[in-house]
Design a protein around this motif. Structure first.
Motif, PDB file in Angstrom:
ATOM      1  N   ALA A  29       0.829  -1.211   0.000  1.00 22.80           N
ATOM      2  CA  ALA A  29       0.000   0.000   0.000  1.00 22.80           C
ATOM      3  C   ALA A  29       0.865   1.263   0.000  1.00 22.80           C
ATOM      4  CB  ALA A  29      -0.932  -0.004   1.214  1.00 22.80           C
ATOM      5  N   GLU A  30       2.060   1.142   0.572  1.00 23.98           N
ATOM      6  CA  GLU A  30       2.988   2.288   0.632  1.00 23.98           C
ATOM      7  C   GLU A  30       3.860   2.385  -0.627  1.00 23.98           C
ATOM      8  OE1 GLU A  30       3.384   4.732   2.852  1.00 23.98           O
ATOM      9  OE2 GLU A  30       1.861   4.026   4.266  1.00 23.98           O
ATOM     10  N   GLY A  31       3.628   1.467  -1.595  1.00 21.75           N
ATOM     11  CA  GLY A  31       4.367   1.535  -2.855  1.00 21.75           C
ATOM     12  C   GLY A  31       5.739   0.882  -2.841  1.00 21.75           C
ATOM     13  N   VAL A  32       6.012   0.081  -1.799  1.00 18.91           N
ATOM     14  CA  VAL A  32       7.307  -0.609  -1.726  1.00 18.91           C
ATOM     15  C   VAL A  32       7.287  -1.797  -2.694  1.00 18.91           C
ATOM     16  CG1 VAL A  32       8.911  -1.872  -0.219  1.00 18.91           C
ATOM     17  CG2 VAL A  32       7.650   0.108   0.667  1.00 18.91           C
ATOM     18  N   LYS A  33       8.358  -1.938  -3.475  1.00 14.97           N
ATOM     19  CA  LYS A  33       8.467  -3.031  -4.451  1.00 14.97           C
ATOM     20  C   LYS A  33       9.114  -4.254  -3.789  1.00 14.97           C
ATOM     21  CE  LYS A  33       7.122  -0.572  -8.112  1.00 14.97           C
ATOM     22  NZ  LYS A  33       5.873  -0.066  -7.544  1.00 14.97           N
ATOM     23  N   PHE A  34       8.708  -5.451  -4.225  1.00 13.65           N
ATOM     24  CA  PHE A  34       9.221  -6.688  -3.634  1.00 13.65           C
ATOM     25  C   PHE A  34      10.182  -7.431  -4.555  1.00 13.65           C
ATOM     26  CE2 PHE A  34       4.804  -6.438  -1.692  1.00 13.65           C
ATOM     27  CZ  PHE A  34       5.243  -5.936  -0.479  1.00 13.65           C
ATOM     28  N   LEU A  35      11.166  -8.030  -3.910  1.00 12.26           N
ATOM     29  CA  LEU A  35      12.178  -8.846  -4.576  1.00 12.26           C
ATOM     30  C   LEU A  35      12.320 -10.097  -3.713  1.00 12.26           C
ATOM     31  CD1 LEU A  35      14.521  -8.745  -6.725  1.00 12.26           C
ATOM     32  CD2 LEU A  35      15.879  -7.554  -5.009  1.00 12.26           C
ATOM     33  N   SER A  36      12.278 -11.298  -4.330  1.00 13.00           N
ATOM     34  CA  SER A  36      12.335 -12.498  -3.500  1.00 13.00           C
ATOM     35  C   SER A  36      12.757 -13.734  -4.287  1.00 13.00           C
ATOM     36  CB  SER A  36      10.979 -12.731  -2.837  1.00 13.00           C
ATOM     37  OG  SER A  36      11.112 -13.715  -1.831  1.00 13.00           O
ATOM     38  N   THR A  37      12.818 -14.880  -3.569  1.00 12.74           N
ATOM     39  CA  THR A  37      13.198 -16.149  -4.190  1.00 12.74           C
ATOM     40  C   THR A  37      12.206 -17.243  -3.798  1.00 12.74           C
ATOM     41  OG1 THR A  37      14.491 -16.793  -2.250  1.00 12.74           O
ATOM     42  CG2 THR A  37      15.689 -15.686  -4.007  1.00 12.74           C
ATOM     43  N   GLY A  38      12.158 -18.281  -4.612  1.00  9.77           N
ATOM     44  CA  GLY A  38      11.472 -19.531  -4.274  1.00  9.77           C
ATOM     45  C   GLY A  38      10.111 -19.420  -3.644  1.00  9.77           C
ATOM     46  N   GLY A  39       9.987 -20.098  -2.490  1.00  9.27           N
ATOM     47  CA  GLY A  39       8.711 -20.189  -1.782  1.00  9.27           C
ATOM     48  C   GLY A  39       8.183 -18.846  -1.334  1.00  9.27           C
ATOM     49  N   THR A  40       9.078 -17.955  -0.926  1.00  7.65           N
ATOM     50  CA  THR A  40       8.643 -16.625  -0.465  1.00  7.65           C
ATOM     51  C   THR A  40       8.062 -15.831  -1.631  1.00  7.65           C
ATOM     52  OG1 THR A  40      10.419 -16.663   1.184  1.00  7.65           O
ATOM     53  CG2 THR A  40       9.320 -14.565   0.827  1.00  7.65           C
ATOM     54  N   GLN A  41       8.704 -15.931  -2.781  1.00  9.46           N
ATOM     55  CA  GLN A  41       8.219 -15.229  -3.973  1.00  9.46           C
ATOM     56  C   GLN A  41       6.815 -15.719  -4.348  1.00  9.46           C
ATOM     57  OE1 GLN A  41      10.064 -16.345  -7.625  1.00  9.46           O
ATOM     58  NE2 GLN A  41       8.391 -15.355  -8.701  1.00  9.46           N
ATOM     59  N   PRO A  61      20.371 -18.736 -11.715  1.00  5.23           N
ATOM     60  CA  PRO A  61      19.295 -19.476 -11.057  1.00  5.23           C
ATOM     61  C   PRO A  61      19.692 -19.816  -9.617  1.00  5.23           C
ATOM     62  CG  PRO A  61      20.597 -20.961 -12.400  1.00  5.23           C
ATOM     63  CD  PRO A  61      21.166 -19.579 -12.621  1.00  5.23           C
ATOM     64  N   SER A  62      18.730 -20.286  -8.839  1.00  8.09           N
ATOM     65  CA  SER A  62      19.027 -20.854  -7.525  1.00  8.09           C
ATOM     66  C   SER A  62      19.795 -22.145  -7.805  1.00  8.09           C
ATOM     67  CB  SER A  62      17.702 -21.149  -6.818  1.00  8.09           C
ATOM     68  OG  SER A  62      17.907 -21.983  -5.710  1.00  8.09           O
ATOM     69  N   ILE A  63      20.967 -22.316  -7.182  1.00  4.87           N
ATOM     70  CA  ILE A  63      21.802 -23.485  -7.506  1.00  4.87           C
ATOM     71  C   ILE A  63      22.149 -24.321  -6.268  1.00  4.87           C
ATOM     72  CG2 ILE A  63      22.816 -22.452  -9.582  1.00  4.87           C
ATOM     73  CD1 ILE A  63      25.359 -21.841  -7.881  1.00  4.87           C
ATOM     74  N   LEU A  64      22.725 -25.465  -6.522  1.00  2.00           N
ATOM     75  CA  LEU A  64      23.188 -26.390  -5.480  1.00  2.00           C
ATOM     76  C   LEU A  64      22.061 -26.776  -4.513  1.00  2.00           C
ATOM     77  CD1 LEU A  64      26.672 -24.746  -4.686  1.00  2.00           C
ATOM     78  CD2 LEU A  64      26.065 -26.290  -6.553  1.00  2.00           C
ATOM     79  N   GLY A  65      20.932 -27.122  -5.100  1.00  2.00           N
ATOM     80  CA  GLY A  65      19.794 -27.553  -4.284  1.00  2.00           C
ATOM     81  C   GLY A  65      19.260 -26.454  -3.391  1.00  2.00           C
ATOM     82  N   GLY A  66      19.375 -25.209  -3.853  1.00  2.00           N
ATOM     83  CA  GLY A  66      18.867 -24.070  -3.072  1.00  2.00           C
ATOM     84  C   GLY A  66      19.865 -23.525  -2.069  1.00  2.00           C
ATOM     85  N   ARG A  67      21.079 -24.095  -2.031  1.00  2.00           N
ATOM     86  CA  ARG A  67      22.085 -23.589  -1.088  1.00  2.00           C
ATOM     87  C   ARG A  67      22.561 -22.186  -1.466  1.00  2.00           C
ATOM     88  NH1 ARG A  67      26.581 -27.791   1.126  1.00  2.00           N
ATOM     89  NH2 ARG A  67      25.291 -28.795   2.707  1.00  2.00           N
ATOM     90  N   VAL A  68      22.528 -21.870  -2.765  1.00  2.00           N
ATOM     91  CA  VAL A  68      22.966 -20.536  -3.210  1.00  2.00           C
ATOM     92  C   VAL A  68      21.848 -19.884  -4.014  1.00  2.00           C
ATOM     93  CG1 VAL A  68      24.711 -19.235  -4.501  1.00  2.00           C
ATOM     94  CG2 VAL A  68      25.374 -21.324  -3.282  1.00  2.00           C
ATOM     95  N   LYS A  69      21.244 -18.850  -3.394  1.00  2.00           N
ATOM     96  CA  LYS A  69      20.167 -18.110  -4.059  1.00  2.00           C
ATOM     97  C   LYS A  69      20.450 -16.613  -4.063  1.00  2.00           C
ATOM     98  CE  LYS A  69      16.891 -19.912  -1.314  1.00  2.00           C
ATOM     99  NZ  LYS A  69      17.176 -21.233  -0.699  1.00  2.00           N
ATOM    100  N   THR A  70      20.680 -16.068  -2.874  1.00  2.00           N
ATOM    101  CA  THR A  70      20.842 -14.604  -2.749  1.00  2.00           C
ATOM    102  C   THR A  70      22.314 -14.177  -2.715  1.00  2.00           C
ATOM    103  OG1 THR A  70      20.680 -14.837  -0.346  1.00  2.00           O
ATOM    104  CG2 THR A  70      18.654 -14.250  -1.523  1.00  2.00           C
ATOM    105  N   LEU A  71      23.226 -15.147  -2.581  1.00  2.00           N
ATOM    106  CA  LEU A  71      24.649 -14.794  -2.437  1.00  2.00           C
ATOM    107  C   LEU A  71      25.216 -14.344  -3.779  1.00  2.00           C
ATOM    108  CD1 LEU A  71      25.471 -17.856  -0.212  1.00  2.00           C
ATOM    109  CD2 LEU A  71      25.653 -15.481   0.541  1.00  2.00           C
TER     110      LEU A  71
END
Length: 197
Positions: A29-41, A61-71
């Motif tokens: 509602a305040e106009g903040v934009k979202f950025l996310s991965t996987g289940g949260t997205q 992409p998310s790699i190594l079985g999800g071990r590396v997503k945001t790094l």
């Protein structure tokens, strides 16, 4: 208010989604934009809000079985880049690093996994790496970034949003950073204690 900063882009990476919907509704509602991965997205989009994928920013992409997503430098550069530092700003422009001014994290439940009597392999997979790194980065750059380090703090941010919109004072950001280092210290202590046994 001196030191007031507006929240424009939120990186949301959480294990527990409960209690998040009210916070996301207010941020949206305040106009903040979202950025996310996987289940949260998927959770954010399921509530009807637009959510950009971290992969679309990093081009990985998310790699190594999800071990590396945001790094990735585009994520951590967006959190750690100093808004009042000309060199940082030039590099952010050069490498197309988006400013991330709000980070919402809820870590993998390491202690609960240990308490459940899970196998060593399962316990090790619940050692959060990306989340803890996001918490530390957001807390280090509290001058420019709001870090919400666990679901226990969702309500604290919601109160601020209800009172003053998508803006925080330097004092409030420092308060979140203090809580963040408390979360990270407790988490690492629990992991150390498990390894020590």
């Amino acid at each position: 208010m001196a030191g007031t900063k507006k929240m424009k882009t939120a990186l949301v990476s959480v294990f527990h989604k409960d209690g998040l919907d009210e916070l996301l509704a207010k941020l949206n509602a305040e106009g903040v934009k979202f950025l996310s991965t996987g289940g949260t997205q998927k959770f954010i989009e399921g509530l009807g809000y637009e959510c950009k994928t971290v992969e679309s920013v990093t081009t990985y992409p998310s790699i190594l079985g999800g071990r590396v997503k945001t790094l990735h430098p585009k994520v951590f550069g967006g959190i750690l880049g100093r808004r009042d530092d000309e060199g940082d700003q030039q590099q952010m422009a050069q490498y197309e690093i988006p400013e991330i001014d709000l980070v919402i994290v809820d870590l993998y439940p390491f202690e609960q996994t240990v308490a459940s009597g899970a196998s060593e392999a399962d316990i090790i997979e619940k050692i959060d790496i990306g989340g803890i790194s996001l918490i530390r980065a957001g807390a280090k750059n509290f001058k420019d970034v709001v870090i919400v380090p666990s679901k226990a703090e969702y309500g604290v941010l919601l109160d601020i949003l209800n009172k003053q919109g998508a803006e925080t004072t330097l004092e409030q950001r420092r308060m979140f950073a203090t809580k963040a280092f408390g979360v990270s210290s407790h988490y690492d202590t629990a992991i150390h204690s498990w390894f020590s046994k």
